[in-house]
Design an enzyme around this catalytic site. Sequence first.
Site, PDB file in Angstrom:
ATOM      1  N   GLY A   1       2.523   8.387  -3.695  1.00  0.00           N
ATOM      2  CA  GLY A   1       2.213   7.156  -2.991  1.00  0.00           C
ATOM      3  C   GLY A   1       2.166   5.920  -3.863  1.00  0.00           C
ATOM      4  O   GLY A   1       1.788   4.842  -3.399  1.00  0.00           O
ATOM      5  N   LYS A  52       4.466 -12.329 -10.057  1.00  0.00           N
ATOM      6  CA  LYS A  52       3.141 -12.455 -10.673  1.00  0.00           C
ATOM      7  C   LYS A  52       3.205 -13.286 -11.949  1.00  0.00           C
ATOM      8  O   LYS A  52       2.308 -14.078 -12.234  1.00  0.00           O
ATOM      9  CB  LYS A  52       2.580 -11.066 -10.954  1.00  0.00           C
ATOM     10  CG  LYS A  52       2.314 -10.264  -9.685  1.00  0.00           C
ATOM     11  CD  LYS A  52       1.979  -8.806  -9.984  1.00  0.00           C
ATOM     12  CE  LYS A  52       1.719  -8.020  -8.717  1.00  0.00           C
ATOM     13  NZ  LYS A  52       1.478  -6.577  -8.964  1.00  0.00           N
ATOM     14  N   GLU A  83      -6.574 -14.541  -5.450  1.00  0.00           N
ATOM     15  CA  GLU A  83      -6.840 -13.593  -6.538  1.00  0.00           C
ATOM     16  C   GLU A  83      -6.075 -12.289  -6.355  1.00  0.00           C
ATOM     17  O   GLU A  83      -5.579 -11.695  -7.324  1.00  0.00           O
ATOM     18  CB  GLU A  83      -8.341 -13.304  -6.612  1.00  0.00           C
ATOM     19  CG  GLU A  83      -8.754 -12.431  -7.777  1.00  0.00           C
ATOM     20  CD  GLU A  83      -8.578 -13.129  -9.113  1.00  0.00           C
ATOM     21  OE1 GLU A  83      -7.702 -12.698  -9.877  1.00  0.00           O
ATOM     22  OE2 GLU A  83      -9.302 -14.094  -9.392  1.00  0.00           O
ATOM     23  N   ARG A 131       1.779  -6.434  14.290  1.00  0.00           N
ATOM     24  CA  ARG A 131       3.083  -6.299  14.940  1.00  0.00           C
ATOM     25  C   ARG A 131       3.083  -5.181  15.976  1.00  0.00           C
ATOM     26  O   ARG A 131       3.816  -5.232  16.962  1.00  0.00           O
ATOM     27  CB  ARG A 131       4.168  -6.051  13.895  1.00  0.00           C
ATOM     28  CG  ARG A 131       4.547  -7.260  13.082  1.00  0.00           C
ATOM     29  CD  ARG A 131       5.676  -6.968  12.133  1.00  0.00           C
ATOM     30  NE  ARG A 131       5.295  -5.978  11.112  1.00  0.00           N
ATOM     31  CZ  ARG A 131       6.117  -5.506  10.188  1.00  0.00           C
ATOM     32  NH1 ARG A 131       7.375  -5.907  10.162  1.00  0.00           N
ATOM     33  NH2 ARG A 131       5.688  -4.631   9.287  1.00  0.00           N
ATOM     34  N   VAL A 136      -3.991  -2.829   3.154  1.00  0.00           N
ATOM     35  CA  VAL A 136      -4.967  -3.790   2.642  1.00  0.00           C
ATOM     36  C   VAL A 136      -5.787  -4.394   3.780  1.00  0.00           C
ATOM     37  O   VAL A 136      -7.021  -4.454   3.713  1.00  0.00           O
ATOM     38  CB  VAL A 136      -4.270  -4.902   1.838  1.00  0.00           C
ATOM     39  CG1 VAL A 136      -5.285  -5.958   1.385  1.00  0.00           C
ATOM     40  CG2 VAL A 136      -3.560  -4.311   0.634  1.00  0.00           C
ATOM     41  N   GLY A 168      -3.244  -1.054  -4.402  1.00  0.00           N
ATOM     42  CA  GLY A 168      -3.957  -0.130  -3.529  1.00  0.00           C
ATOM     43  C   GLY A 168      -4.840  -0.876  -2.554  1.00  0.00           C
ATOM     44  O   GLY A 168      -5.239  -2.018  -2.784  1.00  0.00           O
TER      45      GLY A 168
END
Length: 433
Positions: free
Chosen positions: A189, A207, A131, A48, A17, A306
């Site tokens: 994936g 959520k 969001e 990291r 992301v 995604g």
Amino acid sequence: MMRTRPLKVALLGCGVVGSEVARIMTTHADDLAARIGAPVELAGVAVRRPSKVREGIDPALITTDATALVKRGDIDVVIEVIGGVEPARTLITTAFEHGASVVSANKALLAEDGAALHAAAEQHGRDLYYEAAVAGAIPLVRPLRESLAGDKVNRVLGIVNGTTNFILDRMDTSGAGYSEALDEATALGYAEADPTADVEGFDAAAKAAILAGIAFHTRVRIGEVHREGITEVTAADIASARRMGCTVKLLAICERAADGQSVTARVHPAMIPLSHPLASVREAYNAVFVEAEAAGQLMFYGPGAGGSPTASAVLGDLVAVCRNKLGEATGPGESAYTRLPVSPMGEVVTRYHISLDVADKPGVLAQVATVFAEQGVSIDTVRQQGRQDVGGEASLVVVTHRAPDAALSATVEALRKLDTVRGVASIMRVEGE
């Protein structure tokens, strides 16, 4: 007139992301500036593993010291996409303390400690937007917080996890078993190497906590959300649902009680009729129904995860937060004025689909019906069929009317004690009717 001095953005995390957020900020810089009223500048990226090559990102921006980055004082907005509770929580509160607003995609943290984060944002006069934490690219948080702010939301029902929806869809369309469908999801994936958060319902429960809190103007933590995953769903459950004209989905359900004095939040697999719009949600897509008094039924649909879809939601929040910054204002914060209690699952009124392996002899149905009657649970339909593969046994499928979940659970336990019941093959709730 556009301001020439850029708004500075710090990015915490540069994975799937984060890297997409950085790419869009670079490639769409002119459009973003026009929409905001000022240019935005990526001022630092905390990671990291600094040695990893990150195409399109100036290596000079990379740092491993996230704390120093959010403490700089010249940062206007911090975008947090590292996930987890810590160090994300400390970094976000530190950002507020040093003058930055925050855009986050961290559902686990918000579901666990959203109230404290909102309080910290309010204390320092900063924005907290998220969001991307709920349903990827699907606009859902903002409609609930803003578009429906003048309405009364009574129910939020939806598919909010793409991995589990893909698995259940494959089980339904191809006849695959759970393990086989999970392997396919992993290969494509859609599932992580460790899929626990998805398949055991933790992701959807986080959520649901966020959605319930926003929809009902109360505080709901993830520990108050009833959670069941899909690991026990079998091909036989899918086939049984099909015979009923249903399909199986992992649903997040948030409801206001009929008397308006409490709310419930739950995540579990459920059979829903093929006629219900959620039944047609395929692959890794998400869809959420919102039921409000004045607006009626609203449906939100789209890719729920995604890099690109989630980054779209993050950038939408970034634009809103930057506009607020230029206007020296803040957007809506936490609204928890109702202070409604969260009822336990046992008080929720549901329906059950129960499949029993029973002795194939006279009187069994009467015994089973007596157990339901003793627990105060009304039966809707019964289907009995002899099993040719096992001599002397039959399959008995019972679908109940709506009753308190505690009574239904007690009914199942009582059924297990009958000598004529050889086993409880499956138990699943029925929704959408």
